[in-house]
Design an enzyme around this catalytic site. Structure first.
Site, PDB file in Angstrom:
ATOM      1  N   GLU A 262      -0.523  -9.132  -0.534  1.00 25.58           N
ATOM      2  CA  GLU A 262      -1.942  -9.372  -0.244  1.00 25.58           C
ATOM      3  C   GLU A 262      -2.775  -9.361  -1.523  1.00 25.58           C
ATOM      4  OE1 GLU A 262      -1.758  -6.165   2.687  1.00 25.58           O
ATOM      5  OE2 GLU A 262      -2.485  -7.571   4.191  1.00 25.58           O
TER       6      GLU A 262
ATOM      7  N   GLU B 264       4.800  -4.992   7.239  1.00 23.76           N
ATOM      8  CA  GLU B 264       4.076  -3.905   7.897  1.00 23.76           C
ATOM      9  C   GLU B 264       4.554  -3.649   9.316  1.00 23.76           C
ATOM     10  OE1 GLU B 264       2.658  -6.308   6.059  1.00 23.76           O
ATOM     11  OE2 GLU B 264       0.941  -5.541   4.929  1.00 23.76           O
TER      12      GLU B 264
ATOM     13  N   ALA C  30       0.869  -1.169   0.000  1.00 22.44           N
ATOM     14  CA  ALA C  30       0.000   0.000   0.000  1.00 22.44           C
ATOM     15  C   ALA C  30       0.910   1.224   0.000  1.00 22.44           C
ATOM     16  CB  ALA C  30      -0.886  -0.023   1.240  1.00 22.44           C
TER      17      ALA C  30
ATOM     18  N   GLY D 276       0.712  -4.866   1.000  1.00 24.67           N
ATOM     19  CA  GLY D 276      -0.477  -4.924   0.153  1.00 24.67           C
ATOM     20  C   GLY D 276      -0.211  -5.585  -1.191  1.00 24.67           C
TER      21      GLY D 276
END
Ligand code: CO8
Length: 260
Positions: free
Chosen positions: A114, A134, A66, A111
């Site tokens: 993911e 993260e 992200a 992300g």
């Protein structure tokens, strides 16, 4: 439909989605999410499109996570009010019945890992690196990294990756069951598109049912899953494509699918 952060190409019955922010290692910001949602909705609605492939532009990254720069100053209340990251699952996973493959060409972190795990399977280049770093940012996975990773590779490796934030190379990811195939970097896209074309050449209703069946295995008990499998199997026996597929086998000729 034109996009700024992704490229979308139709190759026969296969749609190729390319994350296209190479200067930010294809980091996933809100615009990427909005554009991917629109592109996936169009893919799902187009009866001529039967399978998708998603990859990252450039050789370095599938997606490095992200967008940290976008998240850095965002207040907690906004993350909560927007239910940030929920649409990735609801729109890309739940609302997409057609299969799609992640072709991972470099970093798939946070992300990015993911998103790759939201795909129906992952084909990785030998240079791919997976991780959930993260924790190093003071947070934790927020788009399925603890849940899908644990289901894919088991508790030991999921804990190891989430708690240390280390990266796992493609060979380790294949051993762990995260990826289905590993190929040399130069062969990644050809391999992923070949796999997608092979899927797209299958009878369309059976494609949907096979995907649905395997996904049910992750949501329910064995008994309920076996029941759902039998029911879907029985539904498929009522299709014209079942009659065609079996007749073609007996008559030793290629089948012609009708999609009904
Ligand atoms: N976000 C924004 N920009 C990024 C990101 C990212 N995730 N990753 C890389 N970039 C940018 C860099 O800032 C840099 O830009 P600039 O040139 O403007 O400085 C450019 O991409 C190139 O990156 P590097 O110079 O860092 O390239 P290196 O080859 O030196 O390093 C790495 C590559 C190791 C991949 C490194 O870039 C890195 O560690 N990136 C961050 C990886 C990461 O931590 N990802 C997880 C992010 S958090 C997340 O995904 C889940 C969020 C869930 C939150 C839930 C809250 C509710």
């Amino acid at each position: 439909m034109s996009f700024e952060t992704i490229l979308v190409e139709r190759k026969g019955a296969v749609t190729l989605f390319t994350l296209n922010r190479p200067q930010a290692l294809n980091a996933l910001n809100s615009q990427v999410m909005e554009e991917l949602i629109a592109a996936f909705a169009a893919f799902e609605a187009d009866s001529g499109q039967l399978c998708g492939v998603i990859t990252g532009s450039g050789e370095k990254a599938f997606a490095a996570g992200a967008d940290i720069k976008e998240m850095a100053l965002k207040p907690a209340a906004e993350f909560f009010a927007e239910d940030m990251f929920a649409p990735w699952t609801s729109r890309l996973v739940k609302a997409t019945r057609k299969p799609w493959i992640a072709a991972v060409n470099g970093f798939a972190l946070g992300g990015g890992c993911e998103l790759a795990m939201m795909a129906d399977f992952i084909i990785a280049s030998e240079s791919a690196k997976f991780g959930q770093p993260e924790i190093r940012l003071g947070i934790a996975p927020g788009m399925g990294g603890s849940q899908r990773l644990a289901r894919a590779v088991g508790k030991a490796k999921a804990m190891d990756l989430c708690l240390t934030g280390r990266m796992m190379d493609a060979a380790e990811a294949e051993r762990a069951g995260l990826v289905s195939r590993v190929v040399p970097p130069g062969e990644l896209m050809a391999e992923a598109l070949k796999a997608a074309e092979a899927i797209a050449a299958m009878p369309p209703l059976a494609i949907l049912a096979n995907k649905e069946m395997v996904n049910i295995a992750f949501e329910t008990t064995l008994d309920q899953g076996l029941l759902a499998e039998r029911r879907l199997f029985q539904v498929l026996t009522a299709t014209q494509d079942k009659a065609e597929g079996m007749a073609a086998f007996v008559e030793k000729r290629p089948p012609v699918w009708l999609g009904r």
